[in-house]
Design a protein around this motif. Structure first.
Motif, PDB file in Angstrom:
ATOM      1  N   ASN A  19     -15.304  12.381  29.793  1.00 28.73           N
ATOM      2  CA  ASN A  19     -16.169  12.634  30.943  1.00 28.73           C
ATOM      3  C   ASN A  19     -17.252  11.546  30.902  1.00 28.73           C
ATOM      4  OD1 ASN A  19     -18.286  13.501  32.651  1.00 28.73           O
ATOM      5  ND2 ASN A  19     -17.632  15.636  32.447  1.00 28.73           N
ATOM      6  N   ILE A  20     -17.096  10.539  31.749  1.00 26.77           N
ATOM      7  CA  ILE A  20     -17.931   9.338  31.641  1.00 26.77           C
ATOM      8  C   ILE A  20     -19.412   9.640  31.843  1.00 26.77           C
ATOM      9  CG2 ILE A  20     -18.335   7.026  32.559  1.00 26.77           C
ATOM     10  CD1 ILE A  20     -15.764   7.362  30.922  1.00 26.77           C
ATOM     11  N   LYS A  21     -19.744  10.533  32.762  1.00 24.37           N
ATOM     12  CA  LYS A  21     -21.149  10.871  32.982  1.00 24.37           C
ATOM     13  C   LYS A  21     -21.748  11.509  31.724  1.00 24.37           C
ATOM     14  CE  LYS A  21     -22.280  12.774  36.906  1.00 24.37           C
ATOM     15  NZ  LYS A  21     -22.250  13.672  38.101  1.00 24.37           N
ATOM     16  N   ALA A  22     -20.986  12.391  31.074  1.00 22.48           N
ATOM     17  CA  ALA A  22     -21.470  13.019  29.838  1.00 22.48           C
ATOM     18  C   ALA A  22     -21.626  11.995  28.725  1.00 22.48           C
ATOM     19  CB  ALA A  22     -20.505  14.125  29.410  1.00 22.48           C
ATOM     20  N   VAL A  23     -20.677  11.046  28.643  1.00 24.58           N
ATOM     21  CA  VAL A  23     -20.757   9.990  27.621  1.00 24.58           C
ATOM     22  C   VAL A  23     -22.013   9.154  27.829  1.00 24.58           C
ATOM     23  CG1 VAL A  23     -19.665   7.899  26.729  1.00 24.58           C
ATOM     24  CG2 VAL A  23     -18.262   9.881  27.263  1.00 24.58           C
ATOM     25  N   LYS A  24     -22.286   8.773  29.073  1.00 27.13           N
ATOM     26  CA  LYS A  24     -23.475   7.964  29.360  1.00 27.13           C
ATOM     27  C   LYS A  24     -24.759   8.690  28.974  1.00 27.13           C
ATOM     28  CE  LYS A  24     -24.104   5.319  32.798  1.00 27.13           C
ATOM     29  NZ  LYS A  24     -23.994   3.982  33.351  1.00 27.13           N
ATOM     30  N   GLN A  25     -24.820   9.966  29.263  1.00 21.89           N
ATOM     31  CA  GLN A  25     -26.014  10.740  28.940  1.00 21.89           C
ATOM     32  C   GLN A  25     -26.212  10.851  27.439  1.00 21.89           C
ATOM     33  OE1 GLN A  25     -25.019  14.269  31.163  1.00 21.89           O
ATOM     34  NE2 GLN A  25     -26.228  13.675  32.951  1.00 21.89           N
ATOM     35  N   GLN A  26     -25.116  10.979  26.685  1.00 18.80           N
ATOM     36  CA  GLN A  26     -25.242  11.121  25.234  1.00 18.80           C
ATOM     37  C   GLN A  26     -25.530   9.800  24.538  1.00 18.80           C
ATOM     38  OE1 GLN A  26     -21.530  13.163  24.523  1.00 18.80           O
ATOM     39  NE2 GLN A  26     -22.518  15.149  24.432  1.00 18.80           N
ATOM     40  N   LEU A  27     -24.997   8.697  25.070  1.00 20.79           N
ATOM     41  CA  LEU A  27     -25.277   7.391  24.463  1.00 20.79           C
ATOM     42  C   LEU A  27     -26.694   6.930  24.774  1.00 20.79           C
ATOM     43  CD1 LEU A  27     -21.971   5.392  25.105  1.00 20.79           C
ATOM     44  CD2 LEU A  27     -22.785   6.335  22.936  1.00 20.79           C
ATOM     45  N   GLY A  28     -27.200   7.294  25.928  1.00 18.55           N
ATOM     46  CA  GLY A  28     -28.543   6.884  26.314  1.00 18.55           C
ATOM     47  C   GLY A  28     -28.537   5.603  27.123  1.00 18.55           C
ATOM     48  N   PRO A  29     -29.565   5.395  27.956  1.00 21.16           N
ATOM     49  CA  PRO A  29     -29.590   4.234  28.855  1.00 21.16           C
ATOM     50  C   PRO A  29     -29.612   2.889  28.143  1.00 21.16           C
ATOM     51  CG  PRO A  29     -31.699   5.407  28.863  1.00 21.16           C
ATOM     52  CD  PRO A  29     -30.738   6.267  28.126  1.00 21.16           C
ATOM     53  N   SER A  30     -30.273   2.812  26.983  1.00 21.39           N
ATOM     54  CA  SER A  30     -30.373   1.525  26.293  1.00 21.39           C
ATOM     55  C   SER A  30     -29.003   1.043  25.814  1.00 21.39           C
ATOM     56  CB  SER A  30     -31.331   1.644  25.101  1.00 21.39           C
ATOM     57  OG  SER A  30     -31.446   0.396  24.433  1.00 21.39           O
ATOM     58  N   VAL A  31     -28.235   1.925  25.160  1.00 18.13           N
ATOM     59  CA  VAL A  31     -26.900   1.555  24.683  1.00 18.13           C
ATOM     60  C   VAL A  31     -25.994   1.228  25.862  1.00 18.13           C
ATOM     61  CG1 VAL A  31     -24.815   2.395  23.533  1.00 18.13           C
ATOM     62  CG2 VAL A  31     -27.054   2.857  22.535  1.00 18.13           C
ATOM     63  N   CYS A  32     -26.043   2.040  26.921  1.00 20.20           N
ATOM     64  CA  CYS A  32     -25.170   1.819  28.077  1.00 20.20           C
ATOM     65  C   CYS A  32     -25.470   0.491  28.765  1.00 20.20           C
ATOM     66  CB  CYS A  32     -25.311   2.967  29.077  1.00 20.20           C
ATOM     67  SG  CYS A  32     -24.670   4.534  28.462  1.00 20.20           S
ATOM     68  N   THR A  33     -26.743   0.096  28.792  1.00 22.30           N
ATOM     69  CA  THR A  33     -27.119  -1.178  29.411  1.00 22.30           C
ATOM     70  C   THR A  33     -26.513  -2.351  28.675  1.00 22.30           C
ATOM     71  OG1 THR A  33     -29.199  -0.266  30.239  1.00 22.30           O
ATOM     72  CG2 THR A  33     -29.068  -2.665  30.021  1.00 22.30           C
ATOM     73  N   HIS A  34     -26.397  -2.236  27.341  1.00 21.02           N
ATOM     74  CA  HIS A  34     -25.922  -3.356  26.524  1.00 21.02           C
ATOM     75  C   HIS A  34     -24.547  -3.108  25.913  1.00 21.02           C
ATOM     76  CE1 HIS A  34     -29.851  -5.226  26.886  1.00 21.02           C
ATOM     77  NE2 HIS A  34     -30.431  -4.112  26.483  1.00 21.02           N
ATOM     78  N   ILE A  35     -23.809  -2.110  26.423  1.00 13.84           N
ATOM     79  CA  ILE A  35     -22.513  -1.771  25.850  1.00 13.84           C
ATOM     80  C   ILE A  35     -21.509  -2.913  25.989  1.00 13.84           C
ATOM     81  CG2 ILE A  35     -21.590  -0.698  27.950  1.00 13.84           C
ATOM     82  CD1 ILE A  35     -21.133   0.657  24.374  1.00 13.84           C
ATOM     83  N   LEU A  36     -21.639  -3.730  27.036  1.00 11.77           N
ATOM     84  CA  LEU A  36     -20.727  -4.858  27.221  1.00 11.77           C
ATOM     85  C   LEU A  36     -20.894  -5.878  26.101  1.00 11.77           C
ATOM     86  CD1 LEU A  36     -21.082  -5.418  31.090  1.00 11.77           C
ATOM     87  CD2 LEU A  36     -19.418  -4.003  29.870  1.00 11.77           C
ATOM     88  N   PHE A  37     -22.141  -6.162  25.750  1.00 11.51           N
ATOM     89  CA  PHE A  37     -22.419  -7.089  24.650  1.00 11.51           C
ATOM     90  C   PHE A  37     -21.946  -6.510  23.322  1.00 11.51           C
ATOM     91  CE2 PHE A  37     -25.409  -7.927  21.139  1.00 11.51           C
ATOM     92  CZ  PHE A  37     -25.129  -9.269  20.921  1.00 11.51           C
ATOM     93  N   ILE A  38     -22.199  -5.236  23.101  1.00 11.66           N
ATOM     94  CA  ILE A  38     -21.791  -4.577  21.853  1.00 11.66           C
ATOM     95  C   ILE A  38     -20.283  -4.687  21.671  1.00 11.66           C
ATOM     96  CG2 ILE A  38     -21.588  -2.305  20.745  1.00 11.66           C
ATOM     97  CD1 ILE A  38     -24.325  -1.618  22.018  1.00 11.66           C
ATOM     98  N   HIS A  39     -19.538  -4.566  22.768  1.00 16.81           N
ATOM     99  CA  HIS A  39     -18.078  -4.662  22.714  1.00 16.81           C
ATOM    100  C   HIS A  39     -17.620  -6.098  22.480  1.00 16.81           C
ATOM    101  CE1 HIS A  39     -13.919  -3.998  23.421  1.00 16.81           C
ATOM    102  NE2 HIS A  39     -13.906  -4.240  24.715  1.00 16.81           N
ATOM    103  N   ALA A  40     -18.214  -7.053  23.210  1.00 11.42           N
ATOM    104  CA  ALA A  40     -17.722  -8.432  23.182  1.00 11.42           C
ATOM    105  C   ALA A  40     -18.077  -9.176  21.900  1.00 11.42           C
ATOM    106  CB  ALA A  40     -18.268  -9.199  24.384  1.00 11.42           C
ATOM    107  N   ILE A  41     -19.239  -8.904  21.304  1.00 12.89           N
ATOM    108  CA  ILE A  41     -19.691  -9.691  20.155  1.00 12.89           C
ATOM    109  C   ILE A  41     -18.768  -9.525  18.951  1.00 12.89           C
ATOM    110  CG2 ILE A  41     -21.243  -7.889  19.282  1.00 12.89           C
ATOM    111  CD1 ILE A  41     -21.974 -11.663  19.211  1.00 12.89           C
ATOM    112  N   ALA A  42     -18.156  -8.342  18.794  1.00 15.83           N
ATOM    113  CA  ALA A  42     -17.286  -8.107  17.637  1.00 15.83           C
ATOM    114  C   ALA A  42     -15.811  -8.203  17.985  1.00 15.83           C
ATOM    115  CB  ALA A  42     -17.579  -6.735  17.028  1.00 15.83           C
ATOM    116  N   GLY A  43     -15.485  -8.645  19.222  1.00 23.95           N
ATOM    117  CA  GLY A  43     -14.103  -8.931  19.538  1.00 23.95           C
ATOM    118  C   GLY A  43     -13.512  -8.123  20.661  1.00 23.95           C
TER     119      GLY A  43
END
Length: 505
Positions: free
Chosen positions: A279-303
């Motif tokens: 449930n993407i909306k629930a995932v976003k709420q649990q991860l928090g806005p800061s992680v969601c804003t930078h999730i693309l970088f978190i994914h790309a930097i390690a491959g």
């Protein structure tokens, strides 16, 4: 084989020097314009020994001391294959699954690339029969779905990924029509991009006749798939069916918390008892806005598919580091900035990698490489594996540029950027990653890792003997055998000693 004669299995011991070296484990470096083949491990050992003997060892660790950046590329010179599901597992561990799951009427959005791979083909059937199988499958399970396909015309930063997935198989180009029988293996047929594009166009027409909406991306479709799912969720509950972790990460970034429910789930498989439903909306709420804003970088930097996995760094490490390190978070903001310069990206990328390798701020990757090498030499019971060291600053620069380009591409802001300016170059009709802008080692070191002696290498005129290095297969004349400075010669001397009376062992 001869050495085994007359011995039992309990008596015989395999020697490292007798091990066959396959072509796949060999790599080459250029010395004075000549390509010299040398085993990756042997090259690293000989260069570090030569460096220690001839100059300050720390100063040469800005070079890879290998034929390629082994922390980022494998022996076939492909980007190290990412372990994308590991990041999904790390997020799932933080996520409370939606117990209700998907209920009621929903709009399905399908990853067309995964769909094409899903259904087996029967040789002898016509292409029309195959398309009919697909369209009936989609409408039976998902109704009037939205299907988004990749494009396979022109160059793409995923060219290398496509070659890896093809596994060397490239079928002949087929000029096809609906009534032509299938005579080629499915995998070989789809490994040819022209064939794949023709089939997708044909399949798209059949799906449209079943009232399915189809869309075609010019290249990689991940962003367009997610955009169509997010767009659908503005008016109705939506489910994206896909198997790629990239889609999950993009949904987390792009989904709107004010929209209808948006779910992500893989295509159910017989071997899977209960597939994950995100449930993407629930995932976003649990991860928090800061992680969601930078999730693309978190994914790309390690491959991901267009950036290399960092050897020895797990995919969950950047997510954990983001929550614990303010330094890492600060570097992430640079990659989220649309107008960042290459100099800013390179600097932020090196600092981010230092955080992941647990280096000190401002230490520098080259300095950290030397430090880690010394630590491993002092504590390891075997030789140091070159890939176990952090990449050089020169190699990390291009990794950082590729990460930035991929983040901007996922954000949909990449139109004004050229991949050739962000860690890629054109080669053989496709895009390949730039590895580094430095040679494997200083030229003076490359020249001493092999000798060109025409004698028996017994004097200090031999560059190998002069630097206390045994001759090897890279040496132009002796090839590491039959000379006085080889392991074979030393072993023969020891055998002769054992035969002399009075020698005690």
């Amino acid at each position: 084989m001869v050495s085994m004669d007359g011995q039992t299995t309990a008596e015989y011991t395999f020697k490292k020097r007798d091990q066959a070296i396959t072509i796949s484990t060999k790599s080459s470096v250029k010395i004075d314009g000549e390509a010299v083949q040398m085993d990756l491990q042997l090259l690293f050992q000989r260069l570090t020994i030569a460096a220690k003997a001839s100059q300050d060892l720390a100063s040469v660790f800005k070079y890879e001391l290998c034929s390629h950046p082994s922390a980022l590329f494998d022996i076939s010179l492909l980007l190290r294959q990412p372990q994308k599901p590991v990041l999904a597992d790390a997020i799932w561990a933080l996520h409370t699954p939606d117990l209700l799951g998907v209920t009621g009427h929903v709009q399905y959005v399908l990853d067309g690339g995964a769909l094409v791979q899903r259904i087996p083909w029967t040789r002898g059937s016509t292409y029309k029969d195959i398309c009919k199988l697909y369209s009936e499958y989609v409408t039976r399970k998902y109704g009037e779905a939205v299907v988004v396909f990749d494009g396979y015309q022109g160059t793409s930063t995923k060219d290398m990924t496509h070659r890896r997935r093809a596994g060397g198989r490239v079928g002949a180009t087929v000029t096809m029509d609906e009534y032509m029988p299938v005579t080629m293996n499915k995998d070989e047929f789809l490994a040819n991009n022209t064939n794949k594009q023709q089939f997708i166009n044909m399949l798209s027409g059949h799906l449209q006749k079943k009232n399915c909406q189809t869309y075609h991306a010019p290249g990689d479709a991940d962003l367009l798939i997610v955009q169509k799912a997010v767009e659908s969720a503005t008016s109705t509950n939506t489910v994206l069916i896909g198997d790629d972790t990239d889609l999950l990460i993009l949904l987390i970034y792009h989904a709107n918390l004010k929209s209808h429910n948006l779910f992500f789930t893989p295509e159910p498989k017989k071997s899977t008892k209960k597939p994950r439903v995100w449930n993407i909306k629930a995932v976003k709420q649990q991860l928090g806005p800061s992680v969601c804003t930078h999730i693309l970088f978190i994914h790309a930097i390690a491959g991901c598919d267009t950036t290399s996995r960092l050897y020895g760094i797990g995919k969950g490490a950047p997510l954990k580091k983001f929550t614990t390190s303010s330094e890492f978070r600060e570097q992430a903001t640079v990659f989220d900035t649309q107008s960042a310069s290459t100099a800013e990206v390179v600097s932020a990328g090196e600092n981010a990698l230092l955080c992941l390798y647990n280096g000190k701020p401002g230490e520098g990757l080259d300095s950290l490489r030397h430090k880690r090498f010394c630590e491993k030499v002092a504590t390891s019971t075997s030789h140091v594996q070159p890939q176990s060291l952090p990449p050089t600053s020169a190699a990390a620069k291009y990794h950082s540029l590729r990460v930035y380009y991929q983040v901007q591409q996922w954000k949909g802001t990449v139109d004004e950027l050229l991949p050739q300016e962000w860690g890629w170059k054109e080669s053989d009709g496709g895009l390949v990653p730039v590895q580094t802008d430095l040679p494997p080692a200083p030229l003076e070191l490359l020249r001493v890792i092999r000798c060109t002696c025409k004698t028996d290498c017994s004097s200090l005129r031999c560059t190998c003997k002069k630097h206390d290095i045994e001759c090897s297969v890279a040496c132009s004349n002796c090839k590491g055998s039959g000379c006085a400075n080889s392991c074979q010669a030393a072993c023969n001397d020891n055998e002769d000693d054992e035969d002399e009376p009075g020698n005690l062992h």
